[in-house]
Design a protein around this motif. Sequence first.
Motif, PDB file in Angstrom:
ATOM      1  N   ARG A 100       0.844  -1.199   0.000  1.00 24.57           N
ATOM      2  CA  ARG A 100       0.000   0.000   0.000  1.00 24.57           C
ATOM      3  C   ARG A 100       0.876   1.245   0.000  1.00 24.57           C
ATOM      4  O   ARG A 100       1.794   1.367   0.806  1.00 24.57           O
ATOM      5  CB  ARG A 100      -0.920  -0.009   1.217  1.00 24.57           C
ATOM      6  N   VAL A 101       0.568   2.153  -0.921  1.00 20.40           N
ATOM      7  CA  VAL A 101       1.320   3.398  -1.071  1.00 20.40           C
ATOM      8  C   VAL A 101       0.359   4.559  -0.908  1.00 20.40           C
ATOM      9  O   VAL A 101      -0.754   4.539  -1.445  1.00 20.40           O
ATOM     10  CB  VAL A 101       2.004   3.476  -2.457  1.00 20.40           C
ATOM     11  N   ASN A 102       0.773   5.575  -0.161  1.00 14.49           N
ATOM     12  CA  ASN A 102      -0.034   6.787  -0.007  1.00 14.49           C
ATOM     13  C   ASN A 102       0.778   7.984  -0.469  1.00 14.49           C
ATOM     14  O   ASN A 102       1.952   8.120  -0.114  1.00 14.49           O
ATOM     15  CB  ASN A 102      -0.450   6.970   1.457  1.00 14.49           C
ATOM     16  N   ALA A 103       0.164   8.847  -1.278  1.00  9.58           N
ATOM     17  CA  ALA A 103       0.854  10.026  -1.802  1.00  9.58           C
ATOM     18  C   ALA A 103      -0.176  11.111  -2.108  1.00  9.58           C
ATOM     19  O   ALA A 103      -1.358  10.816  -2.310  1.00  9.58           O
ATOM     20  CB  ALA A 103       1.638   9.674  -3.067  1.00  9.58           C
ATOM     21  N   ILE A 128      -0.177  -3.484  -6.206  1.00  6.05           N
ATOM     22  CA  ILE A 128      -0.011  -2.130  -5.669  1.00  6.05           C
ATOM     23  C   ILE A 128      -1.375  -1.541  -5.336  1.00  6.05           C
ATOM     24  O   ILE A 128      -2.295  -1.577  -6.150  1.00  6.05           O
ATOM     25  CB  ILE A 128       0.709  -1.205  -6.679  1.00  6.05           C
ATOM     26  N   ASP A 129      -1.492  -0.991  -4.137  1.00  6.91           N
ATOM     27  CA  ASP A 129      -2.701  -0.290  -3.692  1.00  6.91           C
ATOM     28  C   ASP A 129      -2.298   1.161  -3.428  1.00  6.91           C
ATOM     29  O   ASP A 129      -1.627   1.464  -2.438  1.00  6.91           O
ATOM     30  CB  ASP A 129      -3.234  -0.943  -2.421  1.00  6.91           C
ATOM     31  N   LEU A 130      -2.675   2.071  -4.343  1.00  3.10           N
ATOM     32  CA  LEU A 130      -2.277   3.473  -4.238  1.00  3.10           C
ATOM     33  C   LEU A 130      -3.436   4.321  -3.752  1.00  3.10           C
ATOM     34  O   LEU A 130      -4.492   4.374  -4.397  1.00  3.10           O
ATOM     35  CB  LEU A 130      -1.788   3.983  -5.598  1.00  3.10           C
ATOM     36  N   ALA A 131      -3.257   4.987  -2.620  1.00  3.29           N
ATOM     37  CA  ALA A 131      -4.248   5.928  -2.084  1.00  3.29           C
ATOM     38  C   ALA A 131      -3.800   7.334  -2.432  1.00  3.29           C
ATOM     39  O   ALA A 131      -2.661   7.720  -2.140  1.00  3.29           O
ATOM     40  CB  ALA A 131      -4.377   5.764  -0.573  1.00  3.29           C
TER      41      ALA A 131
END
Length: 295
Positions: A100-103, A128-131
């Motif tokens: 999980r990636v947060n940007a 990939i789980d992008l927030a």
Amino acid sequence: MTEQKRTDPDWQDLRVFLALGRHGSLSAAARALAVNHATVARRIQSLEASLGEKLVERRPDGYVLTPAGVRTLSAAGDMETAVQTLGRGDGDDAPRGTVRVNAPPGLSQGFLIERLAELPLRHPGLDIDLATDLRSVSLERHETDIAIRVDRPLDGDFVARPLGRMAYGFYGTPSLCERMANGAPPVFIGFNEANAYLPEAAWLSREYPQARIAFRANNQFAQATAARSGVGLALLPHYIGRQVTELRSCEMPAVPPARDIWVLTRRQDRKDLPIRVVVEHVTKAFADEKGSFEA
């Protein structure tokens, strides 16, 4: 006071508690787990009974963790990581599982999405789980595995690696830039009222207090789209402004200083193969395109 009897916690109770700790409300946790409110409440009560401690307090704006809840959330997050690690690799040293990636939304839409989407193609076992929301999620609460931030946070037990510098400029259509150069009063595109606290919004308000904000949007990628119409100049990071062919850089009396971009991970995850693969890929992507970000 009679001490409550402790029993071994149920993993499903811990899983529900993790969702509540991450999302802050019964309804959000229930949606994330595809269960009903009653199930979440029952699982939390069961976990509290197992541990003999109160883990959450209900307040008008949601649920807040008690000190025991904070400790339990950290331990549950570590357990979740360990469970996921069991599926990350089949003895072939290949990264597997979900990272999980947060940007921030502008950085995500203007740069990261295309680069991160390459990873599952290179590593078929890696997801990939992008927030991309503006709300910064927490590494400590295990809401994300990797956080990409503009400006380094001052506290937290994490590993921080610099990715580069992000410089800014004003961008508009050629005709609008020409009118501004000939003395027309500046007209801008800015952040909406809900995001007026952001550094770029505060800087624009301070440096050009009398200027008209003709259009407002909640992220810089959307502002760049609006600027294509000629409605106003958008203050954009160069990596966004330079990729929109209908816009060009417009000279203005002042631009904000460049800001640093960082990638953050939990210290205990520094040897986790899937997370390390994603961090290395992101770091290389920024290094390869350093010129797109700098003035």
